[in-house]
Write an enzyme that holds these catalytic residues in place. Structure first.
Site, PDB file in Angstrom:
ATOM      1  N   CYS A   1      -2.785   7.535   7.062  1.00 48.11           N
ATOM      2  CA  CYS A   1      -1.406   7.709   7.545  1.00 48.11           C
ATOM      3  C   CYS A   1      -1.398   7.986   9.043  1.00 48.11           C
ATOM      4  CB  CYS A   1      -0.719   8.867   6.829  1.00 48.11           C
ATOM      5  SG  CYS A   1      -0.456   8.556   5.090  1.00 48.11           S
TER       6      CYS A   1
ATOM      7  N   CYS B   1       0.825  -1.207   0.000  1.00 49.48           N
ATOM      8  CA  CYS B   1       0.000   0.000   0.000  1.00 49.48           C
ATOM      9  C   CYS B   1       0.860   1.257   0.000  1.00 49.48           C
ATOM     10  CB  CYS B   1      -0.923   0.024   1.205  1.00 49.48           C
ATOM     11  SG  CYS B   1      -1.993  -1.390   1.266  1.00 49.48           S
TER      12      CYS B   1
END
Lengths: 145, 391
Positions: free
Chosen positions: A103, A33
């Site tokens: 994130c 990813c």
């Protein structure tokens, strides 16, 4: 696209590096990813985080959230560090674009993974800490070219 | 600023802008009008059409101006499907097409059409045997790009065109990256439809074209007027068309010289990167490649971080990393040439124009070396790799 704070933490990331013989190390994410975070914690006998370092493979937001997360947990007790949620990291950075919210989640998980490692090494239970799901057990296979 | 994103778009050249200027405030007539004031506009449009045709060995009456490459791609796929549905409902394309092709094909699948997405080899080249095997009696269209927008690989159009002709299948090529940059000939390559876009060759954005071979039956995409031989309605974009025509004229005139210069610079760039930056690789074919395209992967780092740092040094570039596309997957092109996800994330595309200098390239490589070193020092993947090497 990014706030000034994110750009600041990306351009001048705080706490980049490793800690030798760290009290706890957590690596989360997935190279597939495009994000991997590793956080090192040095925790003293009183359970206070003396030092936090990180290494991150990822985009600007991944670097900035790692940097901010390590800043936020430094000087905190293990219990206080659990309060450093992805929301807290995002707020400290004046926000992230919607596609980059993952994130900040990764940063929270990296802290949790490092704390989990610390708890396991010392045979203690940290109240409210669950084993992080994104912890990387196996290293990414290297390929030559 | 060093601009190395010419595959995304180019600057409108001074010559093109000068040629367009009179068609805004002075020669503003609708070219389709009857009065003599409009005549000059129509003449300019037709001159541009001549230029556009000449560049690919076509006739002017086979050129249709559109709003750009995406419109042309949509036009050909949707209307060929509609026009030839009684012959069949099968399309052949590749896995590395631009999304204007891929998403339109996916749309047609929802309408009951079948699409074969051909694999490519590790250089990004279509395998002719696969193509041959994919052709069926109900195949109505083969659409293969002339050159890839990411990795720059140039496809064997003449061989593909010959196969299409042999099997009586229509052949379209999305030549957005190739038109005006490399020689193309619709007869030699048996091309029935070709899409091109102005802003990739120093014309403005919002103007493109489609070549349709004379005698081929195909419906209109934009309905509403008799413009473009009743095949594409809408008031002619006179300044855009004039600018496009001038850009095409210049591109044709200077192609040989530009190709030579850009290949020299490109190979210099590729050579410097591969020899001076460890754990780097070139993506795409080293020879069958667009003159201005260089595309790399750098191990252990992620593309967006690299782009932001390059930007901070005044260098404009692009990447096929997930973070730059807004999805979690890296570029479909890099996956199609067999790169693992983690390597595809660390990609960088540098695309030059004839204005790019050796100094630009040197500055870029020098900055890039520092940036990559910095990002690797921050990367847990690199840390693991180094530790593994020591053991």
């Amino acid at each position: 696209m990014y706030t000034e704070k994110v750009m600041d933490h990306f351009t001048n990331p705080r706490n980049v590096g490793e800690i030798e013989n760290a009290s706890g190390v957590g690596t989360v994410g997935n190279a597939k990813c495009g994000d991997i975070m590793r956080i090192y914690l040095d925790i003293d006998d009183n359970g206070v985080i003396q030092e936090a370092k990180f290494k991150t493979f990822g985009c600007g937001a991944a670097v900035a959230t790692s940097s901010m997360a390590t800043e936020l947990v430094k000087g905190k007790t293990v219990q206080e560090a659990l309060e450093v949620t992805n929301k807290a990291v995002m707020e400290a950075l004046d926000g992230l674009p919607p596609v980059k919210v993952h994130c900040s989640l990764l940063a929270e998980e990296a802290i949790h993974a490092a704390l989990w490692d610390y708890a396991e090494k010392n045979g203690i239970v940290i109240e409210g800490l669950e084993k992080p799901v994104n912890d990387i057990e196996e290293k990414v296979e290297e390929e030559d070219y | 600023m060093i601009y190395l994103d010419n595959a995304a778009t180019t600057k409108v050249s001074e010559e093109v802008f000068e040629a367009m200027k009179p068609y805004f405030c002075e020669q503003y007539a609708n070219p389709s009008a009857i009065y003599s004031f409009a005549g000059k506009s129509m003449k300019a449009v037709n001159e541009a059409r001549e230029q556009a045709a000449k560049l690919i060995g076509a006739n002017a009456n086979e050129i249709y101006f559109t709003a750009g490459g995406s419109e042309s791609d949509n036009w050909v796929i949707k209307t060929v499907c509609e026009t030839y549905k009684n012959k069949g409902k099968h399309i052949i394309t590749t896995k590395i097409e631009h999304h204007a092709i891929l998403h339109t094909c996916q749309y047609m699948e929802k309408q009951g059409y079948e699409v074969t997405y051909l694999d490519v080899d590790e250089m990004g080249l279509v395998k002719l045997d696969d193509l041959k095997a994919a052709i069926r009696p109900d195949t109505i269209l083969i659409t293969v790009m002339a050159a890839n927008n990411e990795i720059g690989t140039i496809q064997p159009l003449a061989e593909i065109g010959a196969l299409a002709k042999e099997h009586g299948v229509l052949f379209h090529t999305d030549a957005v990256q190739a038109y005006g940059h490399i020689p193309l000939n619709v007869d030699e390559m048996n091309i029935d439809f070709l899409s091109a876009s102005g802003h990739k060759l120093h014309a403005p954005k919002g103007i493109g074209l489609m070549y349709i071979r004379k005698g081929i039956k195909v419906g209109s995409f934009v309905h509403g007027g008799a413009q473009e031989r009743s095949r594409r309605a809408g008031t002619l974009n006179t300044p855009g068309i004039v600018g496009f025509g001038e850009a095409i004229r210049i591109a044709g005139e200077r192609m040989q010289e530009n190709v030579k210069k850009e290949i020299e610079l490109r190979d210099y760039l590729i050579n410097r990167v591969l020899t001076e930056i460890p754990y780097s690789r070139l993506n795409g074919d080293p020879v069958k490649r667009l003159p201005g395209n260089a595309h790399f992967c750098f191990k252990f780092i992620e593309g967006e971080s690299m782009l932001i740092m390059l930007d901070q040094k005044g260098i404009c570039a692009s990447s096929g990393s997930a973070c730059t596309s807004g999805s979690l997957d890296p570029s479909h092109v890099l996956l199609a040439i067999g790169l693992p996800h983690e390597i595809a994330h660390g990609s960088l595309r540098l695309t030059m124009s004839e204005e790019t200098t050796k100094e630009d390239i040197d500055t870029t490589v020098d900055e890039l070396k520092v940036i990559i070193e910095r990002l690797r020092a921050m990367s847990p993947l690199y840390e693991d790799f180094i530790k593994k090497q020591k053991n």
